[in-house]
Design a protein around this motif. Structure first.
Motif, PDB file in Angstrom:
ATOM      1  N   PHE A 275       0.907  -1.206  -0.008  1.00 46.32           N
ATOM      2  CA  PHE A 275      -0.124   0.168  -0.108  1.00 46.32           C
ATOM      3  C   PHE A 275       0.984   1.374  -0.107  1.00 46.32           C
ATOM      4  O   PHE A 275       0.314   2.367  -0.369  1.00 46.32           O
ATOM      5  N   VAL A 276       2.070   1.426   0.254  1.00 47.25           N
ATOM      6  CA  VAL A 276       2.760   2.609   0.523  1.00 47.25           C
ATOM      7  C   VAL A 276       2.978   3.163  -0.950  1.00 47.25           C
ATOM      8  O   VAL A 276       2.678   4.411  -0.974  1.00 47.25           O
ATOM      9  N   GLY A 277       3.429   2.269  -1.819  1.00 45.19           N
ATOM     10  CA  GLY A 277       3.335   2.815  -3.465  1.00 45.19           C
ATOM     11  C   GLY A 277       2.061   3.482  -3.833  1.00 45.19           C
ATOM     12  O   GLY A 277       2.163   4.136  -5.009  1.00 45.19           O
ATOM     13  N   LEU A 278       0.975   2.789  -3.505  1.00 45.58           N
ATOM     14  CA  LEU A 278      -0.213   3.140  -4.055  1.00 45.58           C
ATOM     15  C   LEU A 278      -0.915   4.282  -3.324  1.00 45.58           C
ATOM     16  O   LEU A 278      -1.580   5.155  -4.006  1.00 45.58           O
ATOM     17  N   VAL A 279      -0.716   4.393  -1.837  1.00 44.08           N
ATOM     18  CA  VAL A 279      -1.411   5.292  -1.195  1.00 44.08           C
ATOM     19  C   VAL A 279      -0.778   6.832  -1.231  1.00 44.08           C
ATOM     20  O   VAL A 279      -1.331   7.919  -1.331  1.00 44.08           O
ATOM     21  N   ALA A 280       0.882   6.751  -1.002  1.00 44.89           N
ATOM     22  CA  ALA A 280       1.449   7.918  -1.312  1.00 44.89           C
ATOM     23  C   ALA A 280       1.296   9.026  -2.620  1.00 44.89           C
ATOM     24  O   ALA A 280       0.789  10.060  -2.255  1.00 44.89           O
ATOM     25  N   ALA A 300       7.744  10.661  -3.184  1.00 44.01           N
ATOM     26  CA  ALA A 300       8.773   9.841  -2.501  1.00 44.01           C
ATOM     27  C   ALA A 300       8.982  10.291  -1.121  1.00 44.01           C
ATOM     28  O   ALA A 300       9.067   9.635  -0.305  1.00 44.01           O
ATOM     29  N   CYS A 301       8.609  11.781  -0.673  1.00 46.05           N
ATOM     30  CA  CYS A 301       8.641  12.421   0.443  1.00 46.05           C
ATOM     31  C   CYS A 301       7.608  11.568   1.489  1.00 46.05           C
ATOM     32  O   CYS A 301       7.862  11.245   2.642  1.00 46.05           O
ATOM     33  N   ALA A 302       6.275  11.545   0.723  1.00 44.02           N
ATOM     34  CA  ALA A 302       5.297  11.016   1.400  1.00 44.02           C
ATOM     35  C   ALA A 302       5.374   9.512   1.578  1.00 44.02           C
ATOM     36  O   ALA A 302       5.025   9.111   2.914  1.00 44.02           O
ATOM     37  N   GLY A 303       5.898   8.872   0.716  1.00 49.57           N
ATOM     38  CA  GLY A 303       6.015   7.499   1.068  1.00 49.57           C
ATOM     39  C   GLY A 303       7.123   7.391   1.971  1.00 49.57           C
ATOM     40  O   GLY A 303       7.072   6.267   2.817  1.00 49.57           O
ATOM     41  N   GLY A 304       8.091   7.967   2.232  1.00 50.24           N
ATOM     42  CA  GLY A 304       9.068   7.770   3.217  1.00 50.24           C
ATOM     43  C   GLY A 304       8.626   7.945   4.400  1.00 50.24           C
ATOM     44  O   GLY A 304       8.782   7.229   5.218  1.00 50.24           O
ATOM     45  N   LEU A 305       7.822   9.173   4.583  1.00 52.35           N
ATOM     46  CA  LEU A 305       7.206   9.394   5.926  1.00 52.35           C
ATOM     47  C   LEU A 305       6.395   8.275   6.264  1.00 52.35           C
ATOM     48  O   LEU A 305       6.047   7.955   7.554  1.00 52.35           O
ATOM     49  N   LEU A 306       5.331   7.780   5.398  1.00 53.70           N
ATOM     50  CA  LEU A 306       4.410   6.927   5.867  1.00 53.70           C
ATOM     51  C   LEU A 306       5.046   5.458   6.258  1.00 53.70           C
ATOM     52  O   LEU A 306       4.625   5.073   7.246  1.00 53.70           O
ATOM     53  N   LEU A 307       6.247   5.081   5.509  1.00 50.32           N
ATOM     54  CA  LEU A 307       6.753   3.728   6.053  1.00 50.32           C
ATOM     55  C   LEU A 307       7.498   3.764   7.375  1.00 50.32           C
ATOM     56  O   LEU A 307       7.609   3.216   8.333  1.00 50.32           O
TER      57      LEU A 307
END
Length: 350
Positions: A275-280, A300-307
């Motif tokens: 889901f990280v790559g889909l939701v970010a 990229a920044c949102a995916g990093g923060l989410l994970l």
């Protein structure tokens, strides 16, 4: 009196349209980076022993835990999430499908099969364990990713047809997943290790992983940003993009290579995190509508923060026990997408 010249005047060459930029993008980028720094500090402080606020390093054991275990783990979680977020934004832009994710072209299924085969063939003998220690499950997973994407491209007969690529990716994912299940059923001893890989984990990230993922992130981001104008043109349709001078074949090859490299590296280091790559990219589009250049950076920044946030929750919720980080991302990502679907159903802003 000389006759007027009859030489035809060539029309000006078509140029790619300038995509609309959003003034919200740069404050949002700054906010995501600031939140990432704060989350990194929290990640260093939170562990199985609870919250550690003494960062002075007076205790040698505590200093080693903070700087050699928690810091690389937290930074590695951010980099892996950034790779997945970037790969998701590339995939959704390239295929013009908001439901596309980085695992679309068989990359995750190939990585899973590579790990299963290596554990089944090599993991039960002393010599096999030596080979696994040299190559590592990360290397095997990366090779499996390349195999899955290569098989998809071969079935699709290149990158010219978007629909054929999508269908080939689905077929390859199903077939490789079935083969993986057969391997696992034939050798039940590998079930525990396979479960950890499928659910995802950041426990084994270290400084070498950070160097590798950082270099891959810079390379993939450079390729994606270089093709961002082509992605903007693709939003108008493939025919229009070609009329504007976009070389679709070359753009597809570069972007597929970029997101396959980013996805393969992240999966090899952390397993299959959902889901990280889909939701970010969805989260970024919901906050700001801008060009693909902005979307790629923000995703990229949102995916990093989410994970990274999911990794902190995985360590903290049931401490001293630890939840698989993929479970946390699946709950958070699935809940966000359900909320998004509910808002669209009732006419809300999505």
């Amino acid at each position: 009196m000389s006759a007027p010249s009859t030489t035809p005047v060539s029309p000006p060459a078509a140029s790619l349209p300038a995509a609309p930029t959003s003034w919200r993008a740069w404050p949002l980028l700054a906010g995501l980076l600031l939140a990432s720094v704060l989350a990194l500090a929290v990640g260093v402080a939170v562990g199985s022993t609870g919250l550690t606020l003494d960062w002075r390093g007076e205790d040698a054991m505590q200093a080693q835990i903070l700087w050699d275990i928690r810091l690389p783990r937290s930074a590695g979680a951010w980099l892996a999430g950034a790779l997945l977020g970037l790969a998701g934004a590339i995939t959704q832009g390239l295929f013009r499908n908001p439901l596309a994710d980085p695992y679309l072209l068989g990359s995750a299924a190939g990585a899973r099969l590579g790990v299963a085969l290596s554990l089944s063939l090599l993991g039960t003998t002393p010599a096999g364990m030596q080979w696994l220690e040299r190559l590592g499950l990360t290397g095997v997973a990366f090779l499996g990713t390349l195999m899955g994407v290569s098989l998809t491209l071969a079935m699709a007969r290149g990158v010219e047809q978007t629909l054929r690529l999508l269908l080939a990716g689905v077929v390859v994912g199903v077939v490789l997943g079935a083969v993986t299940d057969l391997v696992t059923l034939a050798d039940p001893d590998i079930l525990r290790t396979m479960q950890a890989f499928v659910l995802g984990t950041t426990s084994f990230l270290g400084w070498p992983s950070i160097v590798l993922m950082g270099c891959v992130l810079l390379l993939s981001l450079a390729v994606a940003l270089g093709a961002s104008e082509a992605l903007d043109a693709l939003t108008l349709g493939e025919a229009t993009a070609e009329s504007l001078g976009v070389r679709l074949g070359l753009v597809r090859v570069l972007l597929i290579g970029a997101f396959a490299l980013a996805t393969g590296t992240a999966v090899a280091q952390t397993g299959m995190i959902a889901f990280v790559g889909l939701v970010a990219p969805h989260l970024v589009r919901n906050l700001c509508h801008g060009s693909h250049r902005q979307l790629l950076l923000l995703s990229a920044c949102a995916g990093g923060l989410l994970l990274l946030a999911a990794d902190i929750l995985a360590r903290w919720l049931m401490a001293p026990q630890e939840l698989p980080v993929g479970v946390i991302t699946a709950i958070l990502g699935g809940g966000y997408l359900l909320r998004l679907m509910h808002k669209r159903k009732y006419g809300g802003r999505a």
